[in-house]
Every structure is written in structure tokens, then in C-alpha cells.
Design an enzyme around this catalytic site. Sequence first.
Site, short mmCIF file in Angstrom:
data_model
loop_
_atom_site.label_atom_id
_atom_site.label_comp_id
_atom_site.label_asym_id
_atom_site.label_seq_id
_atom_site.Cartn_x
_atom_site.Cartn_y
_atom_site.Cartn_z
N GLY A 144 23.92 7.92 -15.55
CA GLY A 144 23.91 7.19 -16.80
C GLY A 144 24.22 8.09 -17.97
N PHE A 172 29.12 -0.97 -15.00
CA PHE A 172 28.77 -1.40 -16.36
C PHE A 172 29.92 -1.15 -17.34
CE2 PHE A 172 24.37 0.26 -14.96
CZ PHE A 172 24.12 -0.88 -14.22
N GLU A 258 30.48 5.81 -32.03
CA GLU A 258 30.04 4.82 -31.03
C GLU A 258 28.63 4.35 -31.33
OE1 GLU A 258 29.08 4.52 -26.24
OE2 GLU A 258 30.21 6.23 -27.02
N LEU A 353 8.71 -17.67 -33.53
CA LEU A 353 8.56 -18.64 -34.61
C LEU A 353 9.29 -19.95 -34.32
CD1 LEU A 353 8.81 -16.25 -37.67
CD2 LEU A 353 6.87 -17.74 -37.15
N HIS A 354 10.25 -19.91 -33.41
CA HIS A 354 10.92 -21.14 -33.00
C HIS A 354 10.12 -21.92 -31.96
CE1 HIS A 354 14.56 -19.58 -34.96
NE2 HIS A 354 15.15 -20.75 -34.74
N GLY A 355 9.06 -21.32 -31.45
CA GLY A 355 8.27 -22.00 -30.44
C GLY A 355 9.08 -22.25 -29.17
N THR A 381 20.15 5.44 -24.30
CA THR A 381 18.90 4.71 -24.47
C THR A 381 18.11 5.22 -25.67
OG1 THR A 381 17.65 6.24 -23.07
CG2 THR A 381 18.74 4.39 -21.97
N GLU A 383 15.24 6.36 -25.62
CA GLU A 383 14.57 7.61 -25.23
C GLU A 383 15.50 8.81 -25.41
OE1 GLU A 383 12.49 4.23 -23.92
OE2 GLU A 383 14.57 4.77 -23.45
#
Length: 396
Positions: A144, A172, A258, A353-355, A381, A383
Site C-alpha cells: 500500500g 485499487f 495529490e 440528523l437525517h434520522g 492513510t 496514520e
Amino acid sequence: MSAPTTPGAAARRDVFDPEHEDYRASVRTFFAREVVPFASEWEAEGVVPRELFARAAAHGFVAMSIPEEHGGAGVEDYRFNVVVLEEAERVGATAVGLGLALVSDICVPHLLEHGTPDQHARWLPGIATGETITAIAMTEPGTGSDLAEIRTTALCDPGDPDHYVLNGAKTFITNGVNADLVIVAAKTDPARRHDGLSLLVVERGMGGFTRGRNLDKVGLHAQDTAELFFEDVRVPVANRLGAEGEGFRFLTGNLAQERLSIAVGALAAARAAFGHTLEYVKERHAFGRPVGTFQSSRFAMAEMHAEIEVASAFLDDCLREHVAGTLGPERAALAKWWCTEAQGRVLDRCLQLHGGYGYMSEYPIARAWADGRVSRIYGGTTEIMKEIVGRSLGLG
């Protein structure tokens, strides 16, 4: 995918000039006409049609930095790229914005800076018209963020020194299905770590180059994210970018832009989600009154508003530095970390908040929540960003 009017920092930003705002109006019209009506269809198909790149390019919304002699606008002002990203997020077209940004913000800078005049003449005109779509392939199934651990190899053919033989797999890969040109990071000297890495441009149709499945993701369903396989692919040495062994330096040299692009998209998504939620809590009633009039809702909205305002001020400062050529990798890493984490906090609270409606796919907040989760992962990431910032403090 309607776009709300959001109060706050977006209305008072001074990082843009009048020509950028004129450009924004054109981009906004384009997305309203060419993207919004088809977004659900593309999500179901798992890919944006290739023709969209050509239509965007025809309006000057792709790779503006390509010189005029190769069909581009020759405009190197990154703020125009920012406008496209922000307008994509404004209407929830994250997948479209990501595909266009990959070409403009990542692939084209590598080709312009490290390509030869012959390579420019071969590849840039097609990119400028949107007929040639690009991708960059770094991530592997077992590798990665640590580029030095890349396993894909490109070894010189002893019987034909004008070609490399490329073997390996990538995963990916954004634009992986649509891409005609793929900038592949490969080890030309496997015995070395960073200094053994080179960048080769693999072209559609080369023997041994195949694509795997279009990956089934949590979000970004309209973005073609694919696996790529290379089995004894003969790549001309003339397709190498720069000198052999310079790949690691090239890749890290563009990381600031980027990561800044990811931060821009993340914060724009947070602004859009906040705008949708502000409208919703004013209209939705519970216990005989608008949801937004409850103290807990007011506090939540106030806190999100403050978070977006503060992050916007910092990000715009980073944009100014980048345009001036002074943005360092550590500050870009900080922007990427902070803005994507802020995006996550804002989207999660907006959905709450939209439930129950917030969990329904037809609501913009649900799609934004699913699309936005990956911003804390790709491009390094959170991290890794913290590691970079921490080491810049002399702690590593």
C-alpha cells in the site's frame, strides 16, 4: 443530487480571482446538464462513460495545463482544477470528480514534467481532447503506502534492449477500466528499494496487459476501480518516464498536489453535506417543531459550521502556497489528514440528523457518507499523514 446553498466560508473565500468564478459558473452548468441527470444510471453500471471525458475536455475542464501546441489551454493555475473538484462534490458527483482529477492533478503533471518531447507529441493531444484516459498504478495486493515494497518488475529483455518485460499486478486503480494509458510503478532493479523504482507508460492493447474485475466498493459506485495484471508485457524503453530508477522521486514529488486535491474534495463534500442537512433540519418536524430548533441539533450544526470554517481557512492558505510553489509535503499531509477527518465527522453527524432517511440511498447524505469514507485511506492513510507530520517535528 440537488446542490444546496451553504453559508459560511464558501461565500467569503478570497483565494479565487474573477476568472475562476466565471469558470466555476461554466463548470456548474456542465455538471447540471451532463452529470446530474445520469448519476444514478452510472452508479448502477459501475462506470462513467468514456464520452464524458471528451465532453468535459471540450469545455476545458480536463488537463488545462497541457500546452497549446498539444491541444490544451496551457494554463498551469491549479485553482481551476480545484473549481472542478468543488463543483463535482457540490452535486454529489464524487466519482466523476475523482476520475477527472486523476487525469488533471496526478497523471498529466507526471507526463508534462518527466516526459520527453516525443512522448508529449504521442500522448498529450489525445488527453487534451478527452479521447485518451489515464490512470496511475502504484498499489499492489500486498503493498500500500510503502512504495519501496512494490513487487512488480520491469526487466530489460537481454535479446532486445529496447524493451522491458513487465510482470506483476496492481489493485485499487482509479480509472482502471477506462484508462488507455497507465503509468505503472515497477522495479527495474529489484535488488534496490527506492532507487530501483521506475515509471513506465503501458498502453491499451499491449500484449499481456489485462484488466480484472471492476471492484465492488462500499461507495464511489460510478468510479471504475480495477485490478490490473501484467504478464510478460513488452514495454518499449521509449515509454519510460525520465531516467531509470527515478520513479520514487517522481512519485513523491507530486504527492503534495495529490494530497491537496483529496483535501479539497473532502472539505467540499463536507460543505455540501452541511448545506443539505441545514435545509433538512429546518423542514423536518418532530414533536411539533423543526428538528433544527432543538438545542442538540443547533449545537451540532454550530459545531460543524465552525469546523468547516476553520478547515476552509487553513486549506485556502495551503492553496495559496501551492499556487506560489511553496507548499511543502508535510503541510500537504496535514491538510489531507485534517480535512478528510473533518469530512468524516461532519458526514456522520449530518447522517445522524437525517434520522432513518439518512440511511436511505436515495438521499444525498447517504451517498456522500459512503463515498467519503475512502478519503481517509487513499493517497496515504490518516496514520501515514500523522507519521509524516510527526517526523517533521523531529520526532522520528
